[in-house]
Design a protein around this motif. Structure first.
Motif, short mmCIF file in Angstrom:
data_model
loop_
_atom_site.label_atom_id
_atom_site.label_comp_id
_atom_site.label_asym_id
_atom_site.label_seq_id
_atom_site.Cartn_x
_atom_site.Cartn_y
_atom_site.Cartn_z
N ASP A 32 36.02 19.25 26.14
CA ASP A 32 37.43 19.17 26.55
C ASP A 32 37.90 17.66 26.33
O ASP A 32 37.32 16.76 26.82
CB ASP A 32 37.72 19.58 28.09
N VAL A 33 38.61 17.51 25.09
CA VAL A 33 38.94 16.11 24.63
C VAL A 33 40.32 15.91 25.37
O VAL A 33 41.12 16.73 25.18
CB VAL A 33 39.00 16.35 23.30
N SER A 34 40.25 14.77 25.88
CA SER A 34 41.88 14.10 26.39
C SER A 34 41.95 12.73 25.98
O SER A 34 41.28 11.81 25.47
CB SER A 34 41.81 14.45 28.03
N LEU A 77 49.09 16.63 23.03
CA LEU A 77 48.30 15.86 22.12
C LEU A 77 48.55 14.47 22.42
O LEU A 77 47.64 13.63 21.53
CB LEU A 77 48.21 16.19 20.76
N GLU A 78 49.50 13.89 23.19
CA GLU A 78 49.98 12.61 22.94
C GLU A 78 48.80 11.63 23.36
O GLU A 78 48.61 10.62 22.28
CB GLU A 78 50.95 12.33 23.94
N PRO A 79 47.98 11.81 24.32
CA PRO A 79 46.81 10.77 24.65
C PRO A 79 45.83 10.59 23.49
O PRO A 79 45.42 9.61 23.15
CB PRO A 79 46.20 11.44 25.81
N GLU A 95 49.87 29.33 14.96
CA GLU A 95 50.12 30.79 15.33
C GLU A 95 49.44 31.11 16.56
O GLU A 95 49.59 32.00 17.31
CB GLU A 95 49.58 31.85 14.17
N ILE A 96 48.96 29.92 17.44
CA ILE A 96 48.69 30.12 18.53
C ILE A 96 49.76 29.83 19.55
O ILE A 96 50.28 28.66 19.73
CB ILE A 96 47.21 28.96 19.00
N ALA A 97 50.19 31.06 20.33
CA ALA A 97 51.48 30.92 21.09
C ALA A 97 51.30 30.01 22.32
O ALA A 97 52.06 29.54 22.93
CB ALA A 97 51.73 32.45 21.20
N ASP A 98 50.08 30.30 23.01
CA ASP A 98 49.53 29.34 24.14
C ASP A 98 49.58 28.02 23.90
O ASP A 98 48.55 27.27 23.11
CB ASP A 98 48.40 29.69 24.69
N VAL A 99 50.56 27.11 23.97
CA VAL A 99 50.77 25.49 23.51
C VAL A 99 49.54 24.95 24.13
O VAL A 99 48.95 24.08 23.50
CB VAL A 99 52.00 25.22 23.94
N SER A 100 49.30 25.21 25.52
CA SER A 100 48.23 24.49 26.01
C SER A 100 46.84 24.64 25.46
O SER A 100 46.02 23.72 25.04
CB SER A 100 48.14 24.72 27.57
N LEU A 101 46.79 25.90 25.20
CA LEU A 101 45.37 26.33 24.43
C LEU A 101 45.34 25.68 22.97
O LEU A 101 44.42 25.11 22.62
CB LEU A 101 45.31 27.77 24.51
N ARG A 102 46.31 25.78 22.39
CA ARG A 102 46.53 25.04 21.22
C ARG A 102 46.12 23.61 21.18
O ARG A 102 45.43 23.11 20.26
CB ARG A 102 48.08 25.15 20.31
N ARG A 137 44.32 21.96 23.10
CA ARG A 137 42.85 21.82 23.46
C ARG A 137 42.03 22.12 22.13
O ARG A 137 41.51 21.22 21.95
CB ARG A 137 42.40 22.83 24.56
N LEU A 138 42.31 22.84 21.29
CA LEU A 138 41.58 23.25 20.13
C LEU A 138 41.98 22.09 19.19
O LEU A 138 41.00 21.72 18.23
CB LEU A 138 41.88 24.75 19.82
N GLU A 139 43.21 21.73 18.83
CA GLU A 139 43.55 20.65 17.99
C GLU A 139 42.89 19.53 18.66
O GLU A 139 42.63 18.66 17.61
CB GLU A 139 44.99 20.51 18.06
#
Length: 427
Positions: free
Chosen positions: A425-427, A208-210, A380-387, A389-391
Motif C-alpha cells: 500500500d503506497v501512499s 495520487l497527489e502524495p 478502465e478501472i471504474a473504482d477510482v480509489s482502487l485505481r 492504489r494500483l497506479e
C-alpha cells in the motif's frame, strides 16, 4: 503481394481526409486495394474503426476479402485540431514497416500500397487478431508471445544497427528518419519530461497527489530521467519502433504482429524492449481490478512473458552477434580473426542495452499514469480509489527502476521487484 507506392485517387491530388462514404469512390482506382477486396467498388463495405490517438483507420470488405486503410490526420485526434501534426508521419510509418518486414520477416502486416499525398497506407487485414492490450485486460493468454516479441526486438535492434548494417546505408537511413521531427518530439515531452512537472496536458487519478509530489520532489530521479532523454535524442544506435506497447501488438491465441510504427526514429537499442516491458508491468499491476478468479496464475503468466521476452531477446541478440556481425562495430578483425573471444564485447553491449531499457521502462510506467495518453489497463478501472492504489504501486516501482537501472542484475530481479510492490500500500 508486391508493394505499390503513389498512384492517384480519383481527382484528389491534394490531401483530403477519407470518410466511410467517400472512400469507395476515391480509392476505386487503386489496383492493390481492388486486388484484396474486389474490383467493383460498389460492392465494398467500409467501417471506420480508429480508436487511437492520431489516425483514421478503416476496414474495407468486399467479395475478394478485406484490407485495412490507415490515413494520417493533420492533427492529434485525441486532442483535436488545436494540436496540429504533419501528415508526413505516414511516410515514415511506411518506411518503418518495410524495414521491419525485412529485418524480422512476418512480424508486421504486409503493406500493399502507399500514397504519400493522401498520407495513407493500405495493408493486410489481420484476422482474427485483436489488440493485445484487450486480451491482457480480459485475462487471455497468447501462446508463443514472449518468443515472438523477444526475437522481434532483438532482430530489429541488431539488424538496424551498425553491428549489421553497412555504415553508409545506416547513415543514409538515419538521415531519412531524422526528418520525422514532430512525432518523436511528442515522446520527448510526454514520456520523458511532462510526468515530472505540472504540464498543461497532464492528468492523473484522484488520490495520487502524495505519490506524484514525491516523484516530482525527487531531484535525483529527474536527473536520471533527463539522462535517459539525452540518450534517446542523441543515440542513433538502431531504428526503433518508438511506441511499442500492448496497444501496438495484435494477437490471436497463438500468433502476433507488431503495428503502428509512426513514432519511428533511430535511437537506443534498449528503447523498444524497455517500453514493452513497462506495459506488461502495468498490465500486471492492474489485474486485481479486472479479475478475482485466477488472479495469481494470470499475474504469474504476465511476469513469465516479461522474463521469457527478455531471455529470448538476449539469446537471439547473442546468436546474431555470432552470425550476422557484418557492420563496422566490433568487427571480427579485432576479435575472432586474432583468435580472441568477442563474448566480453557482446556482454558490454548488452549491459548498455539493459541499462537503457530499465530506465525507459520506469519512465514509461510514470508517463502512462501522469501524462496525456494513459492506457486502458488502468483507465478502465471504474473504482477510482482502487485505481489509485494500483497506479501508486506502478509509479513507485517505476521510480525504483529509474534509480537502479545500472545495477539491476537481470529480468528476474525486475520480476521480483514487481512481486514485492504488488502487495504494497503506497501512499
Amino acid at each position: 503481394m508486391k508493394q505499390e507506392r503513389g498512384g492517384t485517387m480519383g481527382a484528389a491530388n491534394t490531401y483530403e481526409a477519407l470518410t466511410v462514404e467517400t472512400l469507395p469512390e476515391r480509392l476505386k482506382g487503386v489496383a492493390a486495394l481492388a486486388a484484396q477486396v474486389g474490383e467493383d467498388a460498389s460492392t465494398w463495405r467500409v467501417e471506420e474503426i480508429g480508436d487511437g490517438n492520431l489516425n483514421l483507420v478503416f476496414i474495407v470488405s468486399g467479395p475478394g476479402g478485406k484490407a485495412i486503410i490507415k490515413q494520417a490526420l493533420p492533427y492529434v485526434r485525441l486532442v483535436g485540431d488545436s494540436w496540429p501534426l504533419p501528415l508526413y508521419r505516414a511516410f515514415f510509418e511506411y518506411h518503418a514497416l518495410t524495414r521491419q518486414a525485412a529485418r524480422d520477416p512476418g512480424a508486421v502486416p504486409v503493406v500493399h500500397y502507399f500514397d504519400e499525398t493522401q498520407a495513407l497506407i493500405v495493408m493486410e487485414f489481420l484476422a482474427p487478431h485483436v489488440i493485445l492490450r484487450r486480451k491482457l485486460i480480459a485475462g487471455e493468454r497468447v501462446e508463443g508471445l514472449a518468443a515472438f516479441l523477444g526475437c522481434y526486438c532483438a532482430r530489429t535492434a541488431f539488424r538496424g544497427s551498425e553491428l549489421s548494417m553497412q555504415s553508409g546505408d545506416k547513415k543514409t537511413d538515419v538521415a531519412l528518419f531524422a526528418g520525422n521531427i514532430e512525432i518523436p518530439a511528442i515522446t520527448e515531452a510526454l514520456v520523458f519530461t511532462d510526468p515530472y512537472f505540472d504540464a498543461e496536458m497532464n492528468n492523473q487519478t484522484e488520490g495520487l497527489e502524495p505519490v506524484v509530489a514525491r516523484l516530482r520532489a525527487d531531484v535525483g530521479l529527474k536527473v536520471r530521467a533527463q539522462k535517459a532523454l539525452q540518450r534517446f535524442v542523441s543515440n542513433t544506435e538502431t531504428m526503433v519502433h518508438g511506441d511499442l506497447h500492448s496497444g501496438s501488438i495484435m494477437s490471436t491465441d497463438s500468433d502476433s504482429k507488431v503495428i503502428d510504427p509512426e513514432f519511428v526514429q533511430y535511437g537506443p537499442m534498449g528503447f523498444d524492449i524497455g517500453m514493452l516491458c513497462a506495459n506488461f508491468l502495468m498490465a500486471y499491476f492492474s489485474q486485481p481490478a479486472h479479475r478475482a478468479s485466477g488472479l495469481d496464475d494470470y499475474q504469474a503468466w504476465i511476469l513469465a512473458v516479461i522474463a521469457d521476452t527478455c531471455s529470448t531477446f538476449e539469446t537471439e541478440f547473442r546468436h546474431l552477434w555470432k552470425t550476422e556481425r557484418t557492420g563496422i562495430l566490433y568487427p571480427a578483425s579485432l576479435f575472432e580473426d586474432q583468435g580472441h573471444d568477442s563474448t566480453p564485447a557482446c556482454d558490454a553491449v548488452l549491459a548498455g542495452i539493459w541499462r537503457d531499457a530499465w530506465a525507459v521502462c520506469g519512465i514509461e510506467m510514470h508517463r502512462r499514469c501522469l501524462s496525456l495518453a494513459h492506457n486502458a489497463d488502468f483507465e478502465e478501472i471504474a473504482d477510482v480509489s482502487l485505481r489509485a492504489r494500483l497506479e501508486a504501486r506502478n509509479l513507485m516501482m517505476g521510480a525504483e527502476l529509474i534509480h537502479t537501472a545500472e545495477e539491476i542484475s537481470g529480468v528476474e530481479a525486475v520480476c521480483a521487484l514487481a512481486r514485492s510492490f504488488n502487495g504494497k500500500d503506497v501512499s
